[in-house]
Design an enzyme around this catalytic site. Sequence first.
Site, PDB file in Angstrom:
ATOM      1  N   HIS A 105       0.861  -1.186   0.000  1.00 42.02           N
ATOM      2  CA  HIS A 105       0.000   0.000   0.000  1.00 42.02           C
ATOM      3  C   HIS A 105       0.890   1.227   0.000  1.00 42.02           C
ATOM      4  O   HIS A 105       1.966   1.243   0.619  1.00 42.02           O
ATOM      5  CB  HIS A 105      -0.887   0.014   1.251  1.00 42.02           C
ATOM      6  CG  HIS A 105      -1.356   1.383   1.637  1.00 42.02           C
ATOM      7  ND1 HIS A 105      -0.721   2.155   2.593  1.00 42.02           N
ATOM      8  CD2 HIS A 105      -2.393   2.128   1.175  1.00 42.02           C
ATOM      9  CE1 HIS A 105      -1.344   3.312   2.714  1.00 42.02           C
ATOM     10  NE2 HIS A 105      -2.361   3.322   1.873  1.00 42.02           N
ATOM     11  N   VAL A 108       0.315   9.229  -1.045  1.00 46.50           N
ATOM     12  CA  VAL A 108       0.885  10.561  -0.803  1.00 46.50           C
ATOM     13  C   VAL A 108      -0.217  11.574  -1.074  1.00 46.50           C
ATOM     14  O   VAL A 108      -0.983  11.438  -2.024  1.00 46.50           O
ATOM     15  CB  VAL A 108       2.129  10.854  -1.675  1.00 46.50           C
ATOM     16  CG1 VAL A 108       3.336  10.095  -1.153  1.00 46.50           C
ATOM     17  CG2 VAL A 108       1.906  10.522  -3.142  1.00 46.50           C
ATOM     18  N   HIS A 144      12.838  -1.649   3.755  1.00 42.58           N
ATOM     19  CA  HIS A 144      13.169  -0.592   4.710  1.00 42.58           C
ATOM     20  C   HIS A 144      14.430   0.179   4.302  1.00 42.58           C
ATOM     21  O   HIS A 144      14.553   1.367   4.640  1.00 42.58           O
ATOM     22  CB  HIS A 144      13.297  -1.175   6.116  1.00 42.58           C
ATOM     23  CG  HIS A 144      11.972  -1.354   6.790  1.00 42.58           C
ATOM     24  ND1 HIS A 144      11.365  -0.356   7.518  1.00 42.58           N
ATOM     25  CD2 HIS A 144      11.115  -2.402   6.814  1.00 42.58           C
ATOM     26  CE1 HIS A 144      10.193  -0.783   7.975  1.00 42.58           C
ATOM     27  NE2 HIS A 144      10.019  -2.023   7.568  1.00 42.58           N
TER      28      HIS A 144
END
Length: 302
Positions: A105, A108, A144
């Site tokens: 998902h 912005v 990450h």
Amino acid sequence: MEIEQVKSYLLQLQDNICAELAEEDGGSGFITDEWQRPGGGGGRSRVLTEGAVFERAGVNFSHVRGANLPPSASASRPELAGRSFQAMGVSLVIHPRNPHVPTSHANVRMFVAEKAGEEPVWWFGGGYDLTPYYGNREDCVSWHRVAAAACAPFGEGVYPRFKAWCDNYFHLKHRAEPRGIGGLFFDDLNEWDFATSFAFMRSVGDSYIRAYRPIVQRRKGQAYGDSERQFQLYRRGRYVEFNLVYDRGTLFGLQSDGRTEAILMSLPPLVRWEYDYSPTPGSREAELTEFYLRDRDWLAES
């Protein structure tokens, strides 16, 4: 404040993400559905259904206006309640067919709250998160790393702050577990000047497909059977629960009389619930909740 500049970027971001996802899928591609909102504004929804790789991929652009800011948008800033508003953003959810490819998902967005005789109040929000069904350390770490790199130009503490916010936000309180392995989440961002805040939103938006596509490429050909598929459908239930109970974007869309089809395209096409399910001890299904669905420092796991 350049609202049209933000809108132009968001439309191009939607184009870019859809092009990359369609190329990765190799199927029939996205259909485009342009819509108007009776209360003001509209949007452009793009949906890929029953693809070779993606069972459903929805990438939505919206730019809506209204006379009163909905409660979900003013919950943390009650002094803005009652102002007129503009809200624009790109929101997407990707549900792959292969259980070894995580759901992802991203979102912005920019809000502007306006009141006659006063300066407009603006802020940005967004982020992205990853929801695996079968955990893989390589994928979690690479996801990450891209997120951290997107934040790095804006300060040393930005990634840890927005990573922690993501862990806290995408959490199913009634299940006492996170939705996935996190990523980034930020909201009400206006502590920097407009240019810096917009640049940060672009950095996050542009980095999403760089984070997700390599994971899809690594996992989309991995073999699976019916038991893995059934577990994927069961775990998709958690996704539905979060989106319908907690998600601020879903609540904003519904409270602002947005287009329901566009708001709920985030839901998976197939899902199941099972009463009092427990995975087999020591299985990969058990590993998902015992190891992966924890608030971990994934950069340290490398």
